[in-house]
Enzyme design. Structure first.
Site, short mmCIF file in Angstrom:
data_model
loop_
_atom_site.label_atom_id
_atom_site.label_comp_id
_atom_site.label_asym_id
_atom_site.label_seq_id
_atom_site.Cartn_x
_atom_site.Cartn_y
_atom_site.Cartn_z
N TRP A 60 -3.68 -1.88 -1.51
CA TRP A 60 -3.66 -3.15 -2.23
C TRP A 60 -4.11 -4.20 -1.22
CZ3 TRP A 60 -1.32 -7.95 -1.89
CH2 TRP A 60 -1.39 -8.74 -3.03
N LYS A 106 2.88 -2.32 -7.73
CA LYS A 106 4.22 -2.20 -8.27
C LYS A 106 5.26 -2.90 -7.41
CE LYS A 106 7.23 -0.69 -11.19
NZ LYS A 106 7.24 -1.30 -12.53
N HIS A 115 6.32 -32.16 -25.33
CA HIS A 115 6.09 -32.89 -24.07
C HIS A 115 4.83 -32.39 -23.35
CE1 HIS A 115 9.99 -34.95 -24.25
NE2 HIS A 115 10.43 -33.83 -24.77
N ASN A 150 0.88 -0.19 6.05
CA ASN A 150 1.36 -0.97 4.91
C ASN A 150 2.06 -2.19 5.47
OD1 ASN A 150 2.36 -1.93 2.47
ND2 ASN A 150 4.12 -0.54 2.50
N GLY A 151 1.64 -3.38 5.07
CA GLY A 151 2.25 -4.60 5.58
C GLY A 151 1.20 -5.62 5.97
N GLU A 181 9.15 -13.94 -19.93
CA GLU A 181 8.90 -12.53 -19.67
C GLU A 181 7.82 -11.98 -20.60
OE1 GLU A 181 9.10 -8.57 -18.26
OE2 GLU A 181 9.45 -10.55 -17.38
N LYS A 208 4.24 -10.34 -19.33
CA LYS A 208 3.78 -9.00 -19.69
C LYS A 208 2.35 -9.05 -20.20
CE LYS A 208 6.86 -6.53 -18.31
NZ LYS A 208 6.82 -7.51 -17.22
N ARG A 237 1.23 1.74 -6.14
CA ARG A 237 1.47 0.79 -5.06
C ARG A 237 0.19 0.04 -4.65
NH1 ARG A 237 6.36 1.51 -2.38
NH2 ARG A 237 5.52 0.36 -0.62
N CYS A 274 0.83 -1.19 0.00
CA CYS A 274 0.00 0.00 0.00
C CYS A 274 0.87 1.25 0.00
CB CYS A 274 -0.90 0.00 1.22
SG CYS A 274 -1.84 -1.53 1.41
N GLU A 308 -0.13 -9.82 -17.34
CA GLU A 308 -0.26 -8.73 -16.37
C GLU A 308 -1.24 -7.66 -16.84
OE1 GLU A 308 3.87 -8.11 -13.96
OE2 GLU A 308 3.93 -7.65 -16.10
#
Length: 609
Positions: free
Chosen positions: A76, A604, A505, A102-103, A482, A486, A27, A2, A489
């Site tokens: 968040w 983020k 496979h 935050n946490g 990657e 992307k 955030r 947060c 996300e």
């Protein structure tokens, strides 16, 4: 994950809190809220589900009084779904104390049971609400003493901002595990989760350390440990450019940050290759230590983990040292084999990733040397490591990482070069050629960006597919992972990144006319193998998007669409192919109407487990 902002001073706190909070929305953006004290020391709290604009609309509908101190929060969600009630700040039942957090409070259920027995009534589903109740239960006229007693009962990670109507000119801040800074102004002081939030008001900051509490008034800042021992603050000046945090005409920060990359890499190379001589300031380890290294381990999460996987290929190829790559969350729980001859590379854009911080501490406790590869100056990871290699990519606001990733890749090449030189792994002429090729990369990025409209057309032509498969071999297997990340996300399309040799496979069962397959196939020693994979996909009616070396005519019969990148040595190709992968994901997401900069459920910086 947060964002927290706090203010105490002579100005009206509310507009400062709201404007500063917007700069931290990356955030978290599930909900937001403000708590503030007016001149009569009355405590006001306003909260709203959704983004900060919803909170602004709520406040503008009913104007509020002038406030000289306050706290704010953008969330968040961890405990409790996003809602007005679960938004911060939280207060005690008498509405005398307000807290932003935050946490994660790991023992909140245990504390909740005890507080309920004392008559506390809870209204939210969050872990954070126990904090104001706990502080209120200890309050006997001294807010700092009550806060210290309360936090002694908490387990977990937390950064807190606390205000009380009993102490209208005071703001208390503290941290354990979660980042928090103090901003020093003229007759005003601030707290924030990240420096850019308050750079419009001050550049003088104090980076709170774990186990420290700050008491702020408009003209004083006092620091002490949780035990009450006074601490002399260390004041730093932030050199961050505020302009970098603006869109500058781009529709999204992500697109701006994609275009930032040539300049970021150019600046990085100018700083680290002075007169073509390698300068890794901050490394902190002698050549003798590097010579004695027997194994390298990379710990990272998400996009940084993919950079680490590329780093494995680079270091093993150039230095001939064995490299392991582990997600930080697994490293810390698997009793890794690490000793004084192990070099651990901890990679994190923010330097606040909770699992990576814990992994770095675990490694050091076992005798390993830790080098942090990080973007944020003064971050927790930078302070935990033996050496720190800053990427200096500038603030990255788009949640999906772009320029931070390419900067991490470049740092792996530079670090591999340093290791090779220290260990005399190859001849000087090889080193000279590698430097020459690295110095070409920024101009090659600019060439790729000129093809943006072609990539946009290809992206839009494939935006209707419900699933994507990304395939790569050798050094571009991590590039496939990657690229898939992307797309997931920011567009919410299911996508998988696979080693192309593994396709038969299992994944080949997924291939049909309803799936797009991105094949990363620049010129390399595995080119023919990848071409065979592409033919197998085409035989099953899969839609192929190829990323290939410019001028490659052989690849066109095997692909429906081709995105070209300039020719470069095989080992450097991940630096180039990532750019079209980023743009492909970006334009697909835009075409589908997604919020590119703030995708759902993401934040983020992951500062909690």
């Amino acid at each position: 994950m947060c964002g927290i902002v706090g203010y105490v001073g002579n100005k009206d706190a509310l507009p400062i809190l709201l404007e500063s909070l917007k700069k931290l929305e990356y955030r978290g953006y599930d909900s937001s809220g403000v708590g503030f004290l007016d001149h009569d020391a009355r405590l006001f709290v306003r909260k709203s589900k959704g983004k900060i604009r919803n909170l602004e609309e709520l406040i503008s509908a009913k104007p509020l009084p002038f406030a000289h101190a306050g706290i704010s929060h953008t969330r968040w969600a961890t405990h409790g779904f996003p809602s007005d009630i679960n938004a911060h700040p939280h207060t005690d039942n008498k509405h005398t104390i307000a807290v932003v957090h935050n946490g994660i409070i790991e023992n909140y259920q245990e504390l909740k049971v005890l507080l309920k027995k004392k008559g506390c009534k809870f209204v939210s589903a969050t872990d954070s609400e126990v904090i104001p109740h706990l502080i209120a239960s200890y309050y006997k006229g001294d807010l700092l003493a009550a806060v210290r007693q309360a936090i002694a009962k908490l387990r977990g990670s937390f950064a807190l901002g606390v205000i009380s109507h009993h102490h209208p000119g005071m703001l208390i801040a503290l941290r354990v595990g979660s980042p928090l800074i103090i901003g020093i102004g003229d007759q005003e002081n601030f707290i924030a989760s990240d420096a850019p939030a308050i750079l419009d008001y001050t550049r003088k900051v104090i980076y709170l350390k774990d186990g420290q509490i700050a008491v702020l008034t408009k003209d004083k800042i006092k620091l002490c440990t949780f035990e009450g021992t006074s601490v002399k603050p260390k004041i730093d000046t932030v050199s961050f450019n505020v302009i970098a945090a603006r869109k500058e005409g781009y529709p999204y920060f992500m697109l701006k940050e994609i275009h930032d990359q040539p300049n970021v890499l150019e600046q990085m190379l100018n700083l680290r290759l002075k007169n073509k001589q390698l300068v890794l300031e901050g490394l902190g380890l002698s050549d003798d230590i590097l010579k004695r290294t027997r194994k390298v381990m990379v710990v990272a999460c998400g996009t940084a983990y993919h950079a680490g996987l590329v780093g494995k290929y680079i270091i093993e190829d150039l230095v001939r040292l064995p490299v392991e790559v582990d997600t930080s969350s697994e490293f810390r729980y698997r009793n890794p084999i690490v000793d004084k001859h192990t070099l651990v590379l901890a990679v994190s854009q923010s330097g606040e990733t909770a699992d990576t911080l814990a992994a770095a501490r675990e490694a050091r406790s076992k005798g390993a040397k830790v080098i942090a590869i990080c973007n944020v100056v003064g971050s927790s990871l930078a302070r935990e490591a033996d050496g720190i290699l800053y990427t200096y990519a500038g603030q990255e606001i788009g949640v999906a990482s772009t320029k931070a990733y390419s900067a991490q890749l470049m740092m792996f090449y530079l670090l591999a070069l340093k290791l090779a030189q220290a260990r005399q792994a190859f001849a000087p002429k090889v080193s000279k050629e590698l430097v020459r090729q690295l110095l070409r990369v920024p101009s090659l990025y600019r060439e790729i960006l000129k093809d943006m409209h072609n990539i946009q057309k290809i992206a839009e032509a494939n935006s209707h597919f419900g699933c994507f498969l990304y395939l790569g071999r050798h050094v571009n297997y991590p590039s496939a992972m990657e690229g898939a990340l992307k797309l997931k996300e920011i567009s919410y399309i299911p996508a998988e990144g696979y080693a192309a040799g593994e396709m038969k496979h299992g994944p080949i069962a997924l291939i049909d006319e309803y799936r797009a397959v991105v094949c990363i196939n620049p010129q390399s020693h595995v080119y023919e193998k990848m071409s065979s994979n592409m033919q197998e996909i085409r035989a099953r009616r899969g839609n192929v998007i190829a990323i290939a070396t410019r001028g490659d005519r052989e690849i066109k019969p095997n692909a429906d669409f081709v995105i070209e990148v300039p020719r470069t040595p095989e080992l450097l190709s991940p630096l180039l192919v990532v750019l079209p992968l980023q743009m492909l994901a970006y334009f697909i997401a835009v075409k589908r109407g997604c919020d590119v900069d703030q995708p759902r459920n993401l934040a983020k910086s992951v500062t909690v487990e």
